[in-house]
Design an enzyme around this catalytic site. Structure first.
Site, PDB file in Angstrom:
ATOM      1  N   SER A 200       4.237  -6.259   2.389  1.00  0.00           N
ATOM      2  CA  SER A 200       3.009  -5.823   3.044  1.00  0.00           C
ATOM      3  C   SER A 200       1.807  -6.479   2.366  1.00  0.00           C
ATOM      4  CB  SER A 200       2.927  -4.295   3.038  1.00  0.00           C
ATOM      5  OG  SER A 200       1.929  -3.838   3.922  1.00  0.00           O
ATOM      6  N   GLN A 201       0.793  -5.714   1.943  1.00  0.00           N
ATOM      7  CA  GLN A 201      -0.408  -6.336   1.392  1.00  0.00           C
ATOM      8  C   GLN A 201      -0.122  -7.086   0.084  1.00  0.00           C
ATOM      9  OE1 GLN A 201      -3.186  -3.081   0.837  1.00  0.00           O
ATOM     10  NE2 GLN A 201      -2.423  -2.594  -1.196  1.00  0.00           N
TER      11      GLN A 201
ATOM     12  N   MET B 267       0.829  -1.200   0.000  1.00  0.00           N
ATOM     13  CA  MET B 267       0.000   0.000   0.000  1.00  0.00           C
ATOM     14  C   MET B 267       0.867   1.256   0.000  1.00  0.00           C
ATOM     15  SD  MET B 267      -2.781   1.087   2.943  1.00  0.00           S
ATOM     16  CE  MET B 267      -1.584   1.055   4.279  1.00  0.00           C
TER      17      MET B 267
ATOM     18  N   HIS C 123       7.397  -1.470  10.391  1.00  0.00           N
ATOM     19  CA  HIS C 123       6.877  -2.099   9.185  1.00  0.00           C
ATOM     20  C   HIS C 123       7.790  -1.875   7.979  1.00  0.00           C
ATOM     21  CE1 HIS C 123       3.732  -3.963   6.850  1.00  0.00           C
ATOM     22  NE2 HIS C 123       3.649  -2.928   6.043  1.00  0.00           N
TER      23      HIS C 123
ATOM     24  N   ASP D  52       6.377  -3.667  14.520  1.00  0.00           N
ATOM     25  CA  ASP D  52       5.467  -3.237  13.458  1.00  0.00           C
ATOM     26  C   ASP D  52       4.308  -2.426  14.029  1.00  0.00           C
ATOM     27  OD1 ASP D  52       3.747  -3.066  11.188  1.00  0.00           O
ATOM     28  OD2 ASP D  52       4.620  -4.917  10.410  1.00  0.00           O
TER      29      ASP D  52
END
Length: 304
Positions: A116-117, A42, A286, A234
């Site tokens: 991530s996503q 993202m 993160h 995170d």
């Protein structure tokens, strides 16, 4: 007949084959490295020089001759960036599947790294796109059991992020929100599991939490290895254990169950009991890792 065998043996001694099949050691030494596919997260894009562009360059430096594909969703960098917020994962996966299955450089398989996503999107690709062959699936800071919280939104204004946060908190499973906002599709409310299973248009499906899709199970079992990286500090992924397929126990937003105590694993709803899984940890927030960490822990999977 014996005379012919003797002549043939002498021929091989004095005129060894150079264009025939390579021996095992020669084949290993001369074989091109397996390609790698990257999927960004993202607020990012395929090619920003300060993010995936630098990762692509690092992989190419560490493994000379490797072919690296950094996925771009849409026709431009702007569309690619916007896709991380506004293009449903189903559409993204379909587009990527069509692209990769038509890429001849990937025909013999490839390794894949999701950030991530992008991690759960790559897993969805593995499960849904039977025409490709992913060897090692590497998830860095993914959210395989979803998230229950959106602390901040990379690259978005505070006002926009706050609007998204309110949508997720109060209307995540409304159809129009599921269509509008990518993050709603992997929003997982442990205090209302029924609403999650019914309303989630992406995560509940790829996790086989409604009907069992045997293609998902068979395809994920084809992996050589599934690697998941969790960031110990995170502040984006809530709970952080989702990066390693853990999540809150049903009915709780404090107690966390690891993957092997979850229904998905115990009932083998995805076939993960048959897949070699490596769990890695990284200090930091993160996706905050160093070049040295990446070379030490991730590059070896790309050389296998």
């Amino acid at each position: 007949m014996k005379l012919l065998q003797i002549i043939f043996s002498l021929f091989l001694v004095f005129f060894p084959t150079s264009n025939g099949a390579l021996t095992g050691n020669e084949s290993a030494a001369n074989a091109a490295p397996l390609p790698v596919v990257l999927w960004h997260g993202m607020g990012d894009s395929c090619c920003f020089p300060f993010s995936l562009g630098s990762i692509k360059k690092l992989v190419e430096q560490q493994i000379p001759g490797i072919h690296v594909v950094s996925l771009k969703i849409g026709k431009s960098l702007i569309e690619d960036y916007e896709s991380g917020f506004f293009v449903h994962p189903d559409k993204q996966i379909q587009e990527v599947c069509e692209s990769l299955q038509n890429d001849p450089t990937l025909a013999n398989g490839f390794n894949a790294i999701g950030f991530s996503q992008g991690s759960q999107f790559l897993r969805g690709l593995v499960q849904r796109c039977s025409s490709i062959q992913v060897r090692n699936l590497i998830s860095i800071g993914g959210q395989h059991q979803g998230v229950f919280g959106l602390p901040y939104c990379p690259s978005l204004s505070r006002k926009t992020c706050e609007y998204f946060r309110k949508l997720l908190n109060y209307a995540a499973y409304e159809k129009w929100v599921q269509k509008l906002l990518v993050q709603a599709t992997y929003w997982h409310d442990p205090l209302n599991e029924d609403a999650y299973r019914t309303g989630s248009t992406f995560l509940a499906d790829i996790n086989n939490e409604r009907e069992i899709n045997n293609d998902y199970i068979n395809n994920i079992r084809k992996l050589n290895r599934f690697v998941m990286v969790k960031f110990l500090n995170d502040s984006m992924v809530q709970p952080i254990e989702s990066s390693c397929f853990g999540f809150y126990a049903p009915g709780s937003d404090t107690e966390v169950l690891p993957l092997k105590q979850s229904k998905i694993y115990l009932e083998d709803r995805l076939g993960l009991q048959s897949v070699p899984i490596d769990y890695l940890e990284c200090e930091g927030d993160h996706l905050q890792f160093t070049k040295e960490w990446f070379i030490k822990f991730i590059i070896p999977y790309l050389k296998q």
